[in-house]
Design an enzyme around this catalytic site. Sequence first.
Site, PDB file in Angstrom:
ATOM      1  N   ASP A 121       0.855  -1.189   0.000  1.00  0.00           N
ATOM      2  CA  ASP A 121       0.000   0.000   0.000  1.00  0.00           C
ATOM      3  C   ASP A 121       0.893   1.242   0.000  1.00  0.00           C
ATOM      4  O   ASP A 121       1.819   1.341   0.819  1.00  0.00           O
ATOM      5  CB  ASP A 121      -0.897  -0.017   1.246  1.00  0.00           C
TER       6      ASP A 121
ATOM      7  N   ASN B 123      -2.572  12.653  -3.314  1.00  0.00           N
ATOM      8  CA  ASN B 123      -3.537  13.076  -4.325  1.00  0.00           C
ATOM      9  C   ASN B 123      -4.105  14.447  -4.013  1.00  0.00           C
ATOM     10  O   ASN B 123      -4.252  15.307  -4.895  1.00  0.00           O
ATOM     11  CB  ASN B 123      -4.679  12.058  -4.411  1.00  0.00           C
TER      12      ASN B 123
ATOM     13  N   HIS C 114      -4.852  14.675  -8.992  1.00  0.00           N
ATOM     14  CA  HIS C 114      -5.075  13.302  -9.447  1.00  0.00           C
ATOM     15  C   HIS C 114      -4.192  12.907 -10.625  1.00  0.00           C
ATOM     16  O   HIS C 114      -3.845  11.733 -10.775  1.00  0.00           O
ATOM     17  CB  HIS C 114      -6.552  13.111  -9.814  1.00  0.00           C
TER      18      HIS C 114
ATOM     19  N   ASP D 109      -1.960   9.650 -10.640  1.00  0.00           N
ATOM     20  CA  ASP D 109      -1.952   8.599 -11.669  1.00  0.00           C
ATOM     21  C   ASP D 109      -0.538   8.272 -12.109  1.00  0.00           C
ATOM     22  O   ASP D 109      -0.186   7.093 -12.309  1.00  0.00           O
ATOM     23  CB  ASP D 109      -2.778   9.045 -12.876  1.00  0.00           C
TER      24      ASP D 109
ATOM     25  N   GLU E 276      -4.815   2.331  -4.189  1.00  0.00           N
ATOM     26  CA  GLU E 276      -3.354   2.444  -4.115  1.00  0.00           C
ATOM     27  C   GLU E 276      -2.736   1.179  -3.532  1.00  0.00           C
ATOM     28  O   GLU E 276      -1.600   1.184  -3.091  1.00  0.00           O
ATOM     29  CB  GLU E 276      -2.947   3.654  -3.255  1.00  0.00           C
TER      30      GLU E 276
END
Length: 314
Positions: A186, A194, A199, A203, A230
């Site tokens: 994780d 984010n 975002h 990404d 994630e």
Amino acid sequence: MKTLSLPQQPPVILVVDDDKTMRRLLRRAMEQEGYQVVEASDGEECVTAYKSIQPHIVLLDAMMPVMDGFACARALQALPGGDRTPLLMITGLDDPQSVDRAFEVGATDYVTKPIHWPVLRQRVRRLIETASLFKQLEAANLELQRLASSDGLTLLANRRRFEEYFQQQWLQMAQEQLPLSLILGDIDFFKLYNDTYGHQAGDECLKAVAAVLTLAAKQQPDLVARYGGEEFAILLPNTNAESALQVAEEIRLEIAALKIVHEPSTVSQYITMSLGVASTIPESNLNPAALISLADKALYQAKNEGRDRVSFDP
């Protein structure tokens, strides 16, 4: 998805007949239609030529020395792709038994001698077009299957693919009594990343992490999947706990080495990852979800102990 279309290069036709005059007539007729032609004088030459050139269609005489057309057809069917290559048998035999036998050994169509040339040209054209469209449909279906089993952003396996593969490997490792290891990873404080960087940056971060995981899972049966937002899963068949821990620690170090700036993180100024590892020798009568629970428990432990670390649940 790409539009289906016919081949741009001239199709290759393999003409097989022991009669040199007939081969010459067939070559001339096919070349007039714009096809490339390769000749063979018997079944053995046909099989050898087929392996070399992979023709779009085979025009095959039934009665030949060395290896006749029926035996040749069977041999072609056994070759890679041979059962999908149109086979047009050309012969003077027109009795029902010969016709049935031709189709039994794999002929796609059947033309008798003397040849009706306009009919032959149309049949060849139709068979080539049909085979070409079929190959394109096969490719399109494979692409759809790939898209259905992969994550669109990272191009890793998606959760559905992971669960299918996990079940398969659980049963296989149980049968062979070999270890199966699972790593759940994780990205630490990814929501905060984010919120801070947007975002689009998130990404790009996910794609960079996915690339590291892909390189870390080197063995052929290993599978890397995007398990959640994630969260990532790395399934390691035939891998014991010690080796899985090494893989996980390598991943942790490589993620840190990316040096993706994450100033709001309380762990590091860069992106880090917490990882949980679990390993077992599966049993077919046990629930595979138990291994996922152990890896998830180990991941929670890694987070609880300060993140940016590897934890193992024996």
